[in-house]
Write a protein that holds these residues in place. Structure first.
Motif, PDB file in Angstrom:
ATOM      1  N   ARG A  79       0.689  -1.210   0.033  1.00 36.66           N
ATOM      2  CA  ARG A  79       0.172   0.041  -0.019  1.00 36.66           C
ATOM      3  C   ARG A  79       0.763   1.145  -0.151  1.00 36.66           C
ATOM      4  NH1 ARG A  79      -4.744  -0.151   0.171  1.00 36.66           N
ATOM      5  NH2 ARG A  79      -6.043  -1.834   0.235  1.00 36.66           N
ATOM      6  N   GLY A  80       2.156   1.150   0.004  1.00 37.73           N
ATOM      7  CA  GLY A  80       3.086   2.241  -0.074  1.00 37.73           C
ATOM      8  C   GLY A  80       3.155   3.021   1.165  1.00 37.73           C
ATOM      9  N   ILE A  81       3.036   2.350   2.231  1.00 36.90           N
ATOM     10  CA  ILE A  81       3.227   2.923   3.587  1.00 36.90           C
ATOM     11  C   ILE A  81       4.748   2.551   3.951  1.00 36.90           C
ATOM     12  CG2 ILE A  81       2.555   3.120   6.105  1.00 36.90           C
ATOM     13  CD1 ILE A  81      -0.267   1.788   4.752  1.00 36.90           C
ATOM     14  N   SER A  82       5.449   3.632   4.714  1.00 40.68           N
ATOM     15  CA  SER A  82       6.547   3.170   5.170  1.00 40.68           C
ATOM     16  C   SER A  82       6.750   2.421   6.330  1.00 40.68           C
ATOM     17  CB  SER A  82       7.326   4.437   5.267  1.00 40.68           C
ATOM     18  OG  SER A  82       8.549   4.157   6.034  1.00 40.68           O
ATOM     19  N   LEU A  83       7.578   1.310   6.233  1.00 41.94           N
ATOM     20  CA  LEU A  83       7.683   0.507   7.579  1.00 41.94           C
ATOM     21  C   LEU A  83       8.305   1.177   8.832  1.00 41.94           C
ATOM     22  CD1 LEU A  83       8.701  -2.992   5.984  1.00 41.94           C
ATOM     23  CD2 LEU A  83       6.637  -2.300   6.797  1.00 41.94           C
ATOM     24  N   LYS A  84       8.793   2.398   8.474  1.00 43.80           N
ATOM     25  CA  LYS A  84       9.568   3.218   9.431  1.00 43.80           C
ATOM     26  C   LYS A  84       8.396   3.556  10.397  1.00 43.80           C
ATOM     27  CE  LYS A  84      13.361   4.767   7.031  1.00 43.80           C
ATOM     28  NZ  LYS A  84      14.185   5.942   6.196  1.00 43.80           N
ATOM     29  N   ALA A  85       7.189   3.734   9.968  1.00 49.67           N
ATOM     30  CA  ALA A  85       6.128   4.467  10.797  1.00 49.67           C
ATOM     31  C   ALA A  85       5.487   3.096  11.682  1.00 49.67           C
ATOM     32  CB  ALA A  85       4.869   4.725   9.951  1.00 49.67           C
ATOM     33  N   LEU A  86       6.212   1.966  11.587  1.00 47.46           N
ATOM     34  CA  LEU A  86       5.579   0.829  12.282  1.00 47.46           C
ATOM     35  C   LEU A  86       6.514   0.790  13.429  1.00 47.46           C
ATOM     36  CD1 LEU A  86       3.268  -1.447  11.705  1.00 47.46           C
ATOM     37  CD2 LEU A  86       5.577  -2.838  10.966  1.00 47.46           C
ATOM     38  N   GLN A  87       5.818   0.597  14.805  1.00 42.51           N
ATOM     39  CA  GLN A  87       6.801   0.246  16.012  1.00 42.51           C
ATOM     40  C   GLN A  87       6.213  -0.748  16.659  1.00 42.51           C
ATOM     41  OE1 GLN A  87       7.208   4.338  17.846  1.00 42.51           O
ATOM     42  NE2 GLN A  87       9.273   4.567  16.857  1.00 42.51           N
ATOM     43  N   VAL A 104       1.677   3.100  15.217  1.00 41.60           N
ATOM     44  CA  VAL A 104       1.825   3.845  14.107  1.00 41.60           C
ATOM     45  C   VAL A 104       2.281   5.144  14.664  1.00 41.60           C
ATOM     46  CG1 VAL A 104       0.811   4.732  12.067  1.00 41.60           C
ATOM     47  CG2 VAL A 104       0.152   2.433  13.307  1.00 41.60           C
ATOM     48  N   GLN A 105       3.538   5.412  14.209  1.00 41.28           N
ATOM     49  CA  GLN A 105       4.133   6.678  14.609  1.00 41.28           C
ATOM     50  C   GLN A 105       3.662   7.755  13.483  1.00 41.28           C
ATOM     51  OE1 GLN A 105       8.455   6.304  14.829  1.00 41.28           O
ATOM     52  NE2 GLN A 105       8.727   8.355  14.517  1.00 41.28           N
ATOM     53  N   GLN A 106       3.189   8.747  14.267  1.00 37.76           N
ATOM     54  CA  GLN A 106       2.784   9.905  13.487  1.00 37.76           C
ATOM     55  C   GLN A 106       3.365  11.347  14.064  1.00 37.76           C
ATOM     56  OE1 GLN A 106       0.598  10.038  10.756  1.00 37.76           O
ATOM     57  NE2 GLN A 106      -1.180   8.770  11.276  1.00 37.76           N
ATOM     58  N   ASP A 158      18.937   9.256   7.239  1.00 36.65           N
ATOM     59  CA  ASP A 158      17.976   8.196   7.892  1.00 36.65           C
ATOM     60  C   ASP A 158      17.468   8.865   9.377  1.00 36.65           C
ATOM     61  OD1 ASP A 158      16.041   6.221   8.521  1.00 36.65           O
ATOM     62  OD2 ASP A 158      17.785   4.803   8.930  1.00 36.65           O
ATOM     63  N   PHE A 159      16.332   9.215   9.523  1.00 38.50           N
ATOM     64  CA  PHE A 159      15.962   9.633  10.842  1.00 38.50           C
ATOM     65  C   PHE A 159      15.057   8.535  11.700  1.00 38.50           C
ATOM     66  CE2 PHE A 159      17.183  13.468   8.531  1.00 38.50           C
ATOM     67  CZ  PHE A 159      18.166  13.923   9.527  1.00 38.50           C
ATOM     68  N   GLY A 160      14.661   7.742  11.198  1.00 46.75           N
ATOM     69  CA  GLY A 160      14.040   6.517  11.531  1.00 46.75           C
ATOM     70  C   GLY A 160      12.699   6.566  11.525  1.00 46.75           C
ATOM     71  N   LEU A 161      12.075   7.634  10.844  1.00 51.94           N
ATOM     72  CA  LEU A 161      10.711   7.750  10.591  1.00 51.94           C
ATOM     73  C   LEU A 161      10.578   8.373   8.894  1.00 51.94           C
ATOM     74  CD1 LEU A 161       9.572  11.252  11.879  1.00 51.94           C
ATOM     75  CD2 LEU A 161      11.825  10.600  12.518  1.00 51.94           C
TER      76      LEU A 161
END
Length: 169
Positions: A79-87, A104-106, A158-161
């Motif tokens: 779905r094109g969602i970055s895995l960086k937003a997944l914690q 979900v990191q917002q 890369d800032f991890g998000l």
């Protein structure tokens, strides 16, 4: 009659970290459907569902919870969602089942915003400034080319998000 002079604001853009909630919802629903029908998940009690603002993955064994997480990550990527937003942490046992809470990191946290701002000050062309505004940053500069260079610098870092660049004017 005197002519009025209008000053044009400097070019700017905002750096945000947002994920489309509808896309996440679709990925969770697809995951729940897939673990409910796949043969290797039969009789494992595997499920994926929203629990408040986080996603709760459950199964009878630790391996099946991790496999459910793999299915969720696969749906996110499609779905094109970055895995960086997944914690998430490691699965925990709760009674007879294993649980894994996925958040979900917002937004951009203060420490990350400061790191991004520091990177812009260190590597960006002169005259480019970054201001922290809540959970986002506003970057301004005299030239559009300088702002394009800042975007390129941040994409290489890369800032991890996941970062998005919006309101480019």
């Amino acid at each position: 009659m005197g002519r009025r002079r209008f000053t044009v604001a400097d070019p700017s853009f905002d750096i945000v970290s947002k994920v489309d909630r509808q896309e996440i919802d679709n990925a969770v629903n697809q995951t729940a459907k897939e673990v409910g029908t796949r043969f290797d998940f039969r009789d494992t009690g595997a499920s994926a569902a929203w629990s408040g603002e986080s996603i709760l993955l459950t199964a009878s064994t630790e391996e099946r919870v991790k496999a459910t997480l793999d299915v969720l990550q696969e749906k996110w990527v499609k779905r094109g969602i970055s895995l960086k937003a997944l914690q998430h942490d490691e699965p925990t046992q709760s009674g007879k089942e294993y649980r894994l809470v996925v958040t979900v990191q917002q937004g951009i946290a203060d420490d990350k915003a400061k790191a991004i701002s520091k990177k812009i000050r260190a590597d960006a062309p002169r005259g480019v400034q970054a201001q922290i505004q809540g959970d986002q940053l506003r970057v301004t500069g005299k030239k559009r080319d300088d702002l394009q260079r800042v975007i390129q610098i941040l994409k290489e870092s890369d800032f991890g998000l996941p970062l998005q660049f919006v309101n480019y004017r």
